[in-house]
Design a protein around this motif. Structure first.
Motif, PDB file in Angstrom:
ATOM      1  N   GLU A  74       0.818  -1.221   0.000  1.00 45.40           N
ATOM      2  CA  GLU A  74       0.000   0.000   0.000  1.00 45.40           C
ATOM      3  C   GLU A  74       0.844   1.259   0.000  1.00 45.40           C
ATOM      4  OE1 GLU A  74      -4.448  -0.416   1.695  1.00 45.40           O
ATOM      5  OE2 GLU A  74      -2.890  -0.316   3.206  1.00 45.40           O
ATOM      6  N   ASP A  75       1.816   1.342   0.905  1.00 45.65           N
ATOM      7  CA  ASP A  75       2.594   2.575   1.002  1.00 45.65           C
ATOM      8  C   ASP A  75       4.020   2.445   0.450  1.00 45.65           C
ATOM      9  OD1 ASP A  75       4.035   1.253   2.973  1.00 45.65           O
ATOM     10  OD2 ASP A  75       3.225   2.432   4.626  1.00 45.65           O
ATOM     11  N   ILE A  84       3.375 -10.394  15.864  1.00 48.84           N
ATOM     12  CA  ILE A  84       2.333 -10.700  14.882  1.00 48.84           C
ATOM     13  C   ILE A  84       1.040 -11.042  15.614  1.00 48.84           C
ATOM     14  CG2 ILE A  84       1.640 -12.273  13.048  1.00 48.84           C
ATOM     15  CD1 ILE A  84       4.793 -12.577  12.644  1.00 48.84           C
ATOM     16  N   GLN A  85      -0.035 -10.369  15.226  1.00 43.61           N
ATOM     17  CA  GLN A  85      -1.323 -10.602  15.871  1.00 43.61           C
ATOM     18  C   GLN A  85      -2.238 -11.472  15.022  1.00 43.61           C
ATOM     19  OE1 GLN A  85      -2.333  -6.462  16.403  1.00 43.61           O
ATOM     20  NE2 GLN A  85      -1.518  -6.472  18.487  1.00 43.61           N
ATOM     21  N   LYS A  86      -2.187 -11.296  13.705  1.00 39.57           N
ATOM     22  CA  LYS A  86      -3.084 -12.033  12.822  1.00 39.57           C
ATOM     23  C   LYS A  86      -2.530 -11.956  11.408  1.00 39.57           C
ATOM     24  CE  LYS A  86      -7.403 -10.412  11.957  1.00 39.57           C
ATOM     25  NZ  LYS A  86      -8.829 -10.135  12.150  1.00 39.57           N
ATOM     26  N   PHE A  87      -2.811 -12.974  10.602  1.00 36.54           N
ATOM     27  CA  PHE A  87      -2.442 -12.915   9.197  1.00 36.54           C
ATOM     28  C   PHE A  87      -3.457 -13.698   8.392  1.00 36.54           C
ATOM     29  CE2 PHE A  87      -0.381 -16.593  10.967  1.00 36.54           C
ATOM     30  CZ  PHE A  87      -0.329 -17.561   9.976  1.00 36.54           C
ATOM     31  N   GLY A  88      -3.620 -13.323   7.127  1.00 36.55           N
ATOM     32  CA  GLY A  88      -4.593 -14.017   6.295  1.00 36.55           C
ATOM     33  C   GLY A  88      -4.841 -13.295   4.995  1.00 36.55           C
ATOM     34  N   ASP A 104     -13.176  -2.669  -3.314  1.00 33.00           N
ATOM     35  CA  ASP A 104     -12.985  -1.644  -4.345  1.00 33.00           C
ATOM     36  C   ASP A 104     -12.392  -2.248  -5.621  1.00 33.00           C
ATOM     37  OD1 ASP A 104     -13.976   0.330  -2.655  1.00 33.00           O
ATOM     38  OD2 ASP A 104     -11.983   0.792  -1.871  1.00 33.00           O
ATOM     39  N   THR A 105     -11.383  -3.083  -5.462  1.00 31.92           N
ATOM     40  CA  THR A 105     -10.704  -3.654  -6.633  1.00 31.92           C
ATOM     41  C   THR A 105     -11.192  -5.055  -6.977  1.00 31.92           C
ATOM     42  OG1 THR A 105      -8.929  -4.597  -5.294  1.00 31.92           O
ATOM     43  CG2 THR A 105      -8.601  -2.344  -6.115  1.00 31.92           C
ATOM     44  N   LYS A 106     -12.012  -5.643  -6.115  1.00 31.75           N
ATOM     45  CA  LYS A 106     -12.527  -7.011  -6.294  1.00 31.75           C
ATOM     46  C   LYS A 106     -11.384  -8.030  -6.394  1.00 31.75           C
ATOM     47  CE  LYS A 106     -16.950  -5.752  -6.926  1.00 31.75           C
ATOM     48  NZ  LYS A 106     -17.087  -4.602  -6.096  1.00 31.75           N
ATOM     49  N   SER A 107     -10.324  -7.792  -5.636  1.00 32.57           N
ATOM     50  CA  SER A 107      -9.188  -8.706  -5.648  1.00 32.57           C
ATOM     51  C   SER A 107      -8.844  -9.132  -4.226  1.00 32.57           C
ATOM     52  CB  SER A 107      -7.975  -8.055  -6.318  1.00 32.57           C
ATOM     53  OG  SER A 107      -7.577  -6.921  -5.585  1.00 32.57           O
ATOM     54  N   VAL A 108      -8.123 -10.234  -4.120  1.00 29.17           N
ATOM     55  CA  VAL A 108      -7.699 -10.756  -2.822  1.00 29.17           C
ATOM     56  C   VAL A 108      -6.435 -10.032  -2.377  1.00 29.17           C
ATOM     57  CG1 VAL A 108      -6.839 -12.810  -1.622  1.00 29.17           C
ATOM     58  CG2 VAL A 108      -8.703 -13.019  -3.272  1.00 29.17           C
ATOM     59  N   GLU A 109      -6.406  -9.633  -1.113  1.00 23.91           N
ATOM     60  CA  GLU A 109      -5.220  -9.028  -0.518  1.00 23.91           C
ATOM     61  C   GLU A 109      -4.678  -9.968   0.546  1.00 23.91           C
ATOM     62  OE1 GLU A 109      -6.215  -4.264  -0.673  1.00 23.91           O
ATOM     63  OE2 GLU A 109      -6.673  -5.356   1.162  1.00 23.91           O
ATOM     64  N   TYR A 110      -3.373 -10.026   0.631  1.00 26.28           N
ATOM     65  CA  TYR A 110      -2.696 -10.812   1.674  1.00 26.28           C
ATOM     66  C   TYR A 110      -2.212  -9.823   2.721  1.00 26.28           C
ATOM     67  CZ  TYR A 110      -2.844 -14.197  -2.062  1.00 26.28           C
ATOM     68  OH  TYR A 110      -3.274 -15.033  -3.057  1.00 26.28           O
ATOM     69  N   PHE A 111      -2.515 -10.099   4.004  1.00 24.41           N
ATOM     70  CA  PHE A 111      -2.173  -9.124   5.023  1.00 24.41           C
ATOM     71  C   PHE A 111      -1.564  -9.778   6.259  1.00 24.41           C
ATOM     72  CE2 PHE A 111      -6.278 -10.560   6.467  1.00 24.41           C
ATOM     73  CZ  PHE A 111      -6.175 -10.535   7.846  1.00 24.41           C
ATOM     74  N   ILE A 112      -0.853  -8.953   7.008  1.00 25.83           N
ATOM     75  CA  ILE A 112      -0.339  -9.322   8.321  1.00 25.83           C
ATOM     76  C   ILE A 112      -0.655  -8.154   9.253  1.00 25.83           C
ATOM     77  CG2 ILE A 112       1.708  -9.814   9.716  1.00 25.83           C
ATOM     78  CD1 ILE A 112       3.053 -10.924   7.280  1.00 25.83           C
ATOM     79  N   GLU A 113      -1.241  -8.460  10.392  1.00 21.78           N
ATOM     80  CA  GLU A 113      -1.460  -7.444  11.413  1.00 21.78           C
ATOM     81  C   GLU A 113      -0.361  -7.586  12.451  1.00 21.78           C
ATOM     82  OE1 GLU A 113      -5.409  -7.448  13.023  1.00 21.78           O
ATOM     83  OE2 GLU A 113      -6.312  -7.199  11.053  1.00 21.78           O
ATOM     84  N   VAL A 114       0.363  -6.483  12.654  1.00 24.34           N
ATOM     85  CA  VAL A 114       1.512  -6.473  13.548  1.00 24.34           C
ATOM     86  C   VAL A 114       1.303  -5.382  14.594  1.00 24.34           C
ATOM     87  CG1 VAL A 114       4.018  -6.213  13.677  1.00 24.34           C
ATOM     88  CG2 VAL A 114       2.991  -7.188  11.634  1.00 24.34           C
ATOM     89  N   GLU A 115       1.651  -5.699  15.839  1.00 23.98           N
ATOM     90  CA  GLU A 115       1.578  -4.723  16.918  1.00 23.98           C
ATOM     91  C   GLU A 115       2.324  -3.451  16.507  1.00 23.98           C
ATOM     92  OE1 GLU A 115       3.461  -4.936  21.241  1.00 23.98           O
ATOM     93  OE2 GLU A 115       2.211  -6.673  20.783  1.00 23.98           O
ATOM     94  N   ASP A 116       1.751  -2.301  16.781  1.00 18.88           N
ATOM     95  CA  ASP A 116       2.329  -0.980  16.512  1.00 18.88           C
ATOM     96  C   ASP A 116       2.252  -0.526  15.052  1.00 18.88           C
ATOM     97  OD1 ASP A 116       3.039  -0.838  19.233  1.00 18.88           O
ATOM     98  OD2 ASP A 116       4.982  -1.745  18.835  1.00 18.88           O
ATOM     99  N   TYR A 117       1.692  -1.343  14.149  1.00 20.06           N
ATOM    100  CA  TYR A 117       1.561  -0.947  12.735  1.00 20.06           C
ATOM    101  C   TYR A 117       0.115  -1.127  12.291  1.00 20.06           C
ATOM    102  CZ  TYR A 117       6.672  -1.537  12.302  1.00 20.06           C
ATOM    103  OH  TYR A 117       8.031  -1.443  12.451  1.00 20.06           O
ATOM    104  N   ASP A 118      -0.266  -0.367  11.255  1.00 18.59           N
ATOM    105  CA  ASP A 118      -1.514  -0.669  10.563  1.00 18.59           C
ATOM    106  C   ASP A 118      -1.318  -2.000   9.850  1.00 18.59           C
ATOM    107  OD1 ASP A 118      -2.747   1.701  11.322  1.00 18.59           O
ATOM    108  OD2 ASP A 118      -2.062   2.789   9.547  1.00 18.59           O
ATOM    109  N   PRO A 119      -2.420  -2.692   9.477  1.00 19.38           N
ATOM    110  CA  PRO A 119      -2.236  -3.952   8.746  1.00 19.38           C
ATOM    111  C   PRO A 119      -1.367  -3.745   7.497  1.00 19.38           C
ATOM    112  CG  PRO A 119      -4.517  -3.701   9.399  1.00 19.38           C
ATOM    113  CD  PRO A 119      -3.816  -2.403   9.727  1.00 19.38           C
ATOM    114  N   LEU A 120      -0.438  -4.658   7.277  1.00 17.24           N
ATOM    115  CA  LEU A 120       0.460  -4.588   6.128  1.00 17.24           C
ATOM    116  C   LEU A 120      -0.108  -5.441   5.006  1.00 17.24           C
ATOM    117  CD1 LEU A 120       3.839  -5.141   8.021  1.00 17.24           C
ATOM    118  CD2 LEU A 120       2.735  -2.971   7.470  1.00 17.24           C
TER     119      LEU A 120
END
Length: 80
Positions: free
Chosen positions: A15-16, A27-31, A37-53
């Motif tokens: 994203e950035d 690491i708190q969560k991933f999936g 908006d784009t109708k596509s799958v995003e892969y993400f990781i939620e990490v303490e102190d950051y917005d989801p990556l």
């Protein structure tokens, strides 16, 4: 994605465009999720102190293998 000492991850956020480093215990969560908006799958990781990556599929697959092997954490339907 680089893994140093099998505890610190360095992953680029799509994203950035920035690169983030964090310990695997932050690491708190991933999936995956659907971006409506784009109708596509995003892969993400939620990490303490950051917005989801939002990460690449390649990075996500490497991360998923690491978590299963080293931390015995499985993602999605694998544990159901």
């Amino acid at each position: 994605m680089k893994i140093r000492n099998k505890k610190v991850f360095t992953i680029k956020d799509l994203e950035d465009g920035k690169t983030y480093s964090f310990d695997d215990d932050k690491i708190q969560k991933f999936g995956t999720r659907l971006n409506l908006d784009t109708k596509s799958v995003e892969y993400f990781i939620e990490v303490e102190d950051y917005d989801p990556l939002i990460i690449s599929k390649k990075d996500f697959e490497q991360f998923k293998k690491y978590m299963k092997k080293e931390r015995n954490v499985v993602w999605g339907n694998e544990d159901e």
